[in-house]
Design a protein around this motif. Structure first.
Motif, PDB file in Angstrom:
ATOM      1  N   VAL A 384     -41.724  30.650  -5.054  1.00 32.27           N
ATOM      2  CA  VAL A 384     -42.489  31.004  -6.250  1.00 32.27           C
ATOM      3  C   VAL A 384     -42.643  32.528  -6.361  1.00 32.27           C
ATOM      4  CG1 VAL A 384     -44.775  30.904  -5.151  1.00 32.27           C
ATOM      5  CG2 VAL A 384     -44.551  30.360  -7.587  1.00 32.27           C
ATOM      6  N   GLU A 385     -42.575  33.021  -7.591  1.00 37.47           N
ATOM      7  CA  GLU A 385     -42.742  34.450  -7.858  1.00 37.47           C
ATOM      8  C   GLU A 385     -44.174  34.732  -8.328  1.00 37.47           C
ATOM      9  OE1 GLU A 385     -40.417  36.655  -7.376  1.00 37.47           O
ATOM     10  OE2 GLU A 385     -38.562  35.483  -7.262  1.00 37.47           O
ATOM     11  N   LYS A 386     -44.581  35.994  -8.257  1.00 36.06           N
ATOM     12  CA  LYS A 386     -45.918  36.353  -8.733  1.00 36.06           C
ATOM     13  C   LYS A 386     -46.081  36.069 -10.224  1.00 36.06           C
ATOM     14  CE  LYS A 386     -47.118  39.725  -5.188  1.00 36.06           C
ATOM     15  NZ  LYS A 386     -47.431  41.131  -4.847  1.00 36.06           N
ATOM     16  N   SER A 387     -45.000  36.183 -10.978  1.00 33.88           N
ATOM     17  CA  SER A 387     -45.076  35.879 -12.410  1.00 33.88           C
ATOM     18  C   SER A 387     -45.406  34.403 -12.637  1.00 33.88           C
ATOM     19  CB  SER A 387     -43.755  36.229 -13.102  1.00 33.88           C
ATOM     20  OG  SER A 387     -42.668  35.497 -12.547  1.00 33.88           O
ATOM     21  N   HIS A 388     -44.888  33.531 -11.770  1.00 36.79           N
ATOM     22  CA  HIS A 388     -45.220  32.110 -11.870  1.00 36.79           C
ATOM     23  C   HIS A 388     -46.693  31.883 -11.526  1.00 36.79           C
ATOM     24  CE1 HIS A 388     -40.749  31.705 -10.666  1.00 36.79           C
ATOM     25  NE2 HIS A 388     -40.843  31.513 -11.978  1.00 36.79           N
ATOM     26  N   ILE A 389     -47.162  32.591 -10.500  1.00 37.16           N
ATOM     27  CA  ILE A 389     -48.567  32.462 -10.110  1.00 37.16           C
ATOM     28  C   ILE A 389     -49.468  32.939 -11.244  1.00 37.16           C
ATOM     29  CG2 ILE A 389     -50.334  33.315  -8.512  1.00 37.16           C
ATOM     30  CD1 ILE A 389     -48.148  33.372  -6.340  1.00 37.16           C
ATOM     31  N   ASP A 390     -49.104  34.052 -11.869  1.00 34.53           N
ATOM     32  CA  ASP A 390     -49.886  34.548 -13.011  1.00 34.53           C
ATOM     33  C   ASP A 390     -49.920  33.515 -14.136  1.00 34.53           C
ATOM     34  OD1 ASP A 390     -50.391  36.938 -11.715  1.00 34.53           O
ATOM     35  OD2 ASP A 390     -48.709  37.990 -12.657  1.00 34.53           O
ATOM     36  N   GLN A 391     -48.797  32.877 -14.372  1.00 35.52           N
ATOM     37  CA  GLN A 391     -48.731  31.841 -15.411  1.00 35.52           C
ATOM     38  C   GLN A 391     -49.666  30.682 -15.078  1.00 35.52           C
ATOM     39  OE1 GLN A 391     -44.742  30.330 -16.081  1.00 35.52           O
ATOM     40  NE2 GLN A 391     -45.495  28.501 -17.141  1.00 35.52           N
ATOM     41  N   ALA A 392     -49.667  30.265 -13.810  1.00 37.88           N
ATOM     42  CA  ALA A 392     -50.538  29.161 -13.394  1.00 37.88           C
ATOM     43  C   ALA A 392     -52.013  29.554 -13.481  1.00 37.88           C
ATOM     44  CB  ALA A 392     -50.190  28.736 -11.975  1.00 37.88           C
ATOM     45  N   LEU A 393     -52.341  30.784 -13.097  1.00 36.61           N
ATOM     46  CA  LEU A 393     -53.727  31.240 -13.157  1.00 36.61           C
ATOM     47  C   LEU A 393     -54.224  31.320 -14.596  1.00 36.61           C
ATOM     48  CD1 LEU A 393     -53.562  34.068 -10.458  1.00 36.61           C
ATOM     49  CD2 LEU A 393     -54.820  31.907 -10.265  1.00 36.61           C
ATOM     50  N   GLU A 394     -53.369  31.775 -15.506  1.00 40.40           N
ATOM     51  CA  GLU A 394     -53.753  31.828 -16.919  1.00 40.40           C
ATOM     52  C   GLU A 394     -53.986  30.421 -17.456  1.00 40.40           C
ATOM     53  OE1 GLU A 394     -52.029  33.479 -21.227  1.00 40.40           O
ATOM     54  OE2 GLU A 394     -50.940  33.885 -19.380  1.00 40.40           O
ATOM     55  N   ALA A 395     -53.095  29.489 -17.083  1.00 40.19           N
ATOM     56  CA  ALA A 395     -53.261  28.103 -17.520  1.00 40.19           C
ATOM     57  C   ALA A 395     -54.542  27.499 -16.950  1.00 40.19           C
ATOM     58  CB  ALA A 395     -52.055  27.274 -17.096  1.00 40.19           C
ATOM     59  N   LEU A 396     -54.876  27.844 -15.707  1.00 38.37           N
ATOM     60  CA  LEU A 396     -56.092  27.330 -15.086  1.00 38.37           C
ATOM     61  C   LEU A 396     -57.332  27.842 -15.812  1.00 38.37           C
ATOM     62  CD1 LEU A 396     -57.561  25.792 -12.826  1.00 38.37           C
ATOM     63  CD2 LEU A 396     -57.358  27.865 -11.415  1.00 38.37           C
ATOM     64  N   SER A 397     -57.343  29.111 -16.151  1.00 35.49           N
ATOM     65  CA  SER A 397     -58.485  29.669 -16.885  1.00 35.49           C
ATOM     66  C   SER A 397     -58.658  28.957 -18.224  1.00 35.49           C
ATOM     67  CB  SER A 397     -58.281  31.173 -17.105  1.00 35.49           C
ATOM     68  OG  SER A 397     -58.308  31.876 -15.881  1.00 35.49           O
ATOM     69  N   GLU A 398     -57.551  28.730 -18.919  1.00 36.71           N
ATOM     70  CA  GLU A 398     -57.621  28.024 -20.200  1.00 36.71           C
ATOM     71  C   GLU A 398     -58.065  26.577 -20.003  1.00 36.71           C
ATOM     72  OE1 GLU A 398     -53.738  28.413 -21.809  1.00 36.71           O
ATOM     73  OE2 GLU A 398     -53.954  30.547 -22.309  1.00 36.71           O
ATOM     74  N   ALA A 399     -57.580  25.947 -18.941  1.00 36.59           N
ATOM     75  CA  ALA A 399     -57.961  24.559 -18.654  1.00 36.59           C
ATOM     76  C   ALA A 399     -59.450  24.447 -18.352  1.00 36.59           C
ATOM     77  CB  ALA A 399     -57.149  24.035 -17.478  1.00 36.59           C
ATOM     78  N   LEU A 400     -59.984  25.409 -17.616  1.00 38.92           N
ATOM     79  CA  LEU A 400     -61.408  25.395 -17.294  1.00 38.92           C
ATOM     80  C   LEU A 400     -62.259  25.648 -18.536  1.00 38.92           C
ATOM     81  CD1 LEU A 400     -61.167  27.227 -13.889  1.00 38.92           C
ATOM     82  CD2 LEU A 400     -62.241  24.992 -14.234  1.00 38.92           C
ATOM     83  N   LYS A 401     -61.764  26.510 -19.420  1.00 39.43           N
ATOM     84  CA  LYS A 401     -62.484  26.755 -20.671  1.00 39.43           C
ATOM     85  C   LYS A 401     -62.555  25.471 -21.494  1.00 39.43           C
ATOM     86  CE  LYS A 401     -61.573  30.670 -22.474  1.00 39.43           C
ATOM     87  NZ  LYS A 401     -60.852  31.781 -23.156  1.00 39.43           N
ATOM     88  N   ALA A 402     -61.433  24.728 -21.556  1.00 41.77           N
ATOM     89  CA  ALA A 402     -61.409  23.466 -22.293  1.00 41.77           C
ATOM     90  C   ALA A 402     -62.299  22.426 -21.612  1.00 41.77           C
ATOM     91  CB  ALA A 402     -59.981  22.953 -22.397  1.00 41.77           C
ATOM     92  N   THR A 403     -62.307  22.420 -20.283  1.00 40.13           N
ATOM     93  CA  THR A 403     -63.147  21.482 -19.538  1.00 40.13           C
ATOM     94  C   THR A 403     -64.617  21.785 -19.762  1.00 40.13           C
ATOM     95  OG1 THR A 403     -61.417  21.291 -17.849  1.00 40.13           O
ATOM     96  CG2 THR A 403     -63.633  20.565 -17.231  1.00 40.13           C
ATOM     97  N   GLN A 404     -64.945  23.061 -19.815  1.00 35.37           N
ATOM     98  CA  GLN A 404     -66.328  23.471 -20.076  1.00 35.37           C
ATOM     99  C   GLN A 404     -66.810  22.929 -21.418  1.00 35.37           C
ATOM    100  OE1 GLN A 404     -67.111  27.769 -20.562  1.00 35.37           O
ATOM    101  NE2 GLN A 404     -68.568  27.559 -18.865  1.00 35.37           N
ATOM    102  N   LEU A 405     -65.952  23.010 -22.416  1.00 35.91           N
ATOM    103  CA  LEU A 405     -66.298  22.477 -23.738  1.00 35.91           C
ATOM    104  C   LEU A 405     -66.444  20.959 -23.683  1.00 35.91           C
ATOM    105  CD1 LEU A 405     -63.936  24.616 -26.006  1.00 35.91           C
ATOM    106  CD2 LEU A 405     -66.416  24.760 -25.853  1.00 35.91           C
ATOM    107  N   ALA A 406     -65.566  20.292 -22.933  1.00 31.03           N
ATOM    108  CA  ALA A 406     -65.616  18.833 -22.844  1.00 31.03           C
ATOM    109  C   ALA A 406     -66.887  18.352 -22.174  1.00 31.03           C
ATOM    110  CB  ALA A 406     -64.386  18.331 -22.081  1.00 31.03           C
TER     111      ALA A 406
END
Length: 411
Positions: A384-406
């Motif tokens: 895995v590259e750091k760019s992939h990790i950054d992509q996963a971290l961004e997706a996680l932040s968005e997922a948590l924001k959606a979970t917070q709303l839910a």
């Protein structure tokens, strides 16, 4: 009827329901490197890695080429002649193993490897008992399940192997107190995987090794998930310089292309083979295709220095996850792990399940721990590259924001 409906009808309706809940009621199409595509054309970043199996990523070209070449020569052994790739693999594993583990038994899965380890311990010691740890996961075949203390898995299969004692993970004193005259072996994961990516206190494995040696009890290290570079060392026991009596390897050993397990032992433990050479065997274990894949996988792990890569990329991932945790402390209780074996413990299993679903909708694959559903584990390929990790971290932040709303107004 759709393919997913056929799966639900003929394979596993309960799992189909879980996949539907998490938005993964899709059909996989193809994969390459760190990515998987479904038949609808959606691309996913694979941060599950088949539970730590895909250390080299999907379809590593050198492993695929080795398997193709062996397929053209001889895919299966006749078993009454010696297989060259299988024999060379055993010799190479003996060179790479912790000191003294020079004999190898090959199976097809981690559970098979554990079954062999339990039997070998009984053969050698003549004793029936085992000590395992709370949260430990060693497989679901009957013997392996007996040392996997999760009630929902064990209860329908009882009676299991007798003489199994369960002690807290990370507590060497509890192991010392549990050892009795009938104890054959202690089985332990250097870091618990399905138990929730639980890292024991520093010195724990060294102390367990000291105790078992003093008591004349075998130590079985289950490195099915932790081995072959995943934690930042070739073997996770290397972090404390521990030399077990038996070590079980699987998952990543097949290079993400073939299933194979290896149970490595001190030679005296397998001395029974001198008088009973067929006392434990497997038709497909260590077959030439799997052995060819494993030989090249070991080469790639060494040549590309994947343990060091796992350590560096894991530190980057853990640092990013710590930032996400600070933004959502009401959801994420703890971030932990070593190398690219990382877990996020959520305050509630339902929250974790929603996060897994939200990540999947954003094209990132993860899963929760089988023995601890509050923990979402991240085990991407070691390439895995750091760019992939950054992509996963961004997706996680968005997922948590959606979970917070839910969960707004619920928590």
């Amino acid at each position: 009827m759709t393919l997913f409906e056929l799966y639900e009808r003929h394979i596993n309706p309960g799992l189909a329901g879980l996949l539907r809940f998490t938005g993964l009621d899709k059909v996989e199409s193809h994969a390459e490197g760190v990515y998987v595509w479904d038949t609808e054309g959606k691309r996913y970043l694979d941060f599950l890695g088949l539970y730590g199996t895909l250390s080299l990523g999907h379809r590593h070209p050198r492993v695929v080429a080795a398997v193709k070449a062996q397929l053209e020569r001889m895919p299966m052994s006749v078993r009454v002649l010696i297989s060259e790739p299988t024999t060379r693999l055993a010799a190479r594993l003996a060179e790479l193993a912790p000191r003294g583990l020079s004999m190898v038994y090959f199976g097809n899965s981690g559970a098979e490897g554990v079954e062999a380890a339990l039997k070998f311990a009984r053969f050698y010691t003549g004793k029936p008992g085992f000590i395992t740890t709370e949260g430990g996961y060693h497989g679901k075949t009957l013997g392996a399940l007996s040392v996997t203390p999760r009630e929902p898995y064990q209860q329908p299969a009882r009676p299991l192997l007798p003489g199994v004692t369960v002690v807290p993970f990370g507590d060497a004193k509890a192991i010392e107190e549990a050892i009795g005259p009938d104890t054959a072996a202690v089985i332990v994961e250097p870091i618990q995987g399905e138990g929730g990516i639980r890292v024991p206190p520093e010195g724990y494995l060294r102390e367990v090794r000291r105790i078992t040696q003093e008591k004349g009890v075998l130590l079985i290290a289950d490195e099915v998930q932790t081995g072959l570079g995943r934690t930042g060392r070739f073997w996770a026991v290397d972090w404390e310089g521990v030399e077990p009596d038996i070590l079980v390897s699987a998952k990543a050993l097949g290079g993400g292309v073939m299933p194979i397990s290896a149970t490595l032992c001190r030679p005296e433990i397998l001395s029974i083979y001198k008088s009973e050479p067929l006392i434990h065997s497997s038709t497909f274990g260590g077959n030439p295709l799997a052995a060819a894949a494993a030989l090249v996988a070991l080469q790639v792990i060494e040549e590309e220095n994947l343990p060091q890569r796992a350590l560096e990329q894991g530190q980057y991932l853990l640092a990013g996850l710590a930032q996400v945790q600070r933004a959502y402390p009401e959801f994420i209780q703890e971030v932990r792990g070593r190398g690219l074996m990382v877990g996020l413990e959520f305050s509630d299993a339902d929250i974790g399940a929603v996060v897994v679903a939200e990540l999947a909708s954003r094209g990132v694959l993860t899963a929760f721990g089988l023995n601890n559903p509050k923990v979402v584990r991240l085990e991407p390929p070691l390439i895995v590259e750091k760019s992939h990790i950054d992509q996963a971290l961004e997706a996680l932040s968005e997922a948590l924001k959606a979970t917070q709303l839910a969960f707004e107004g619920v928590l």
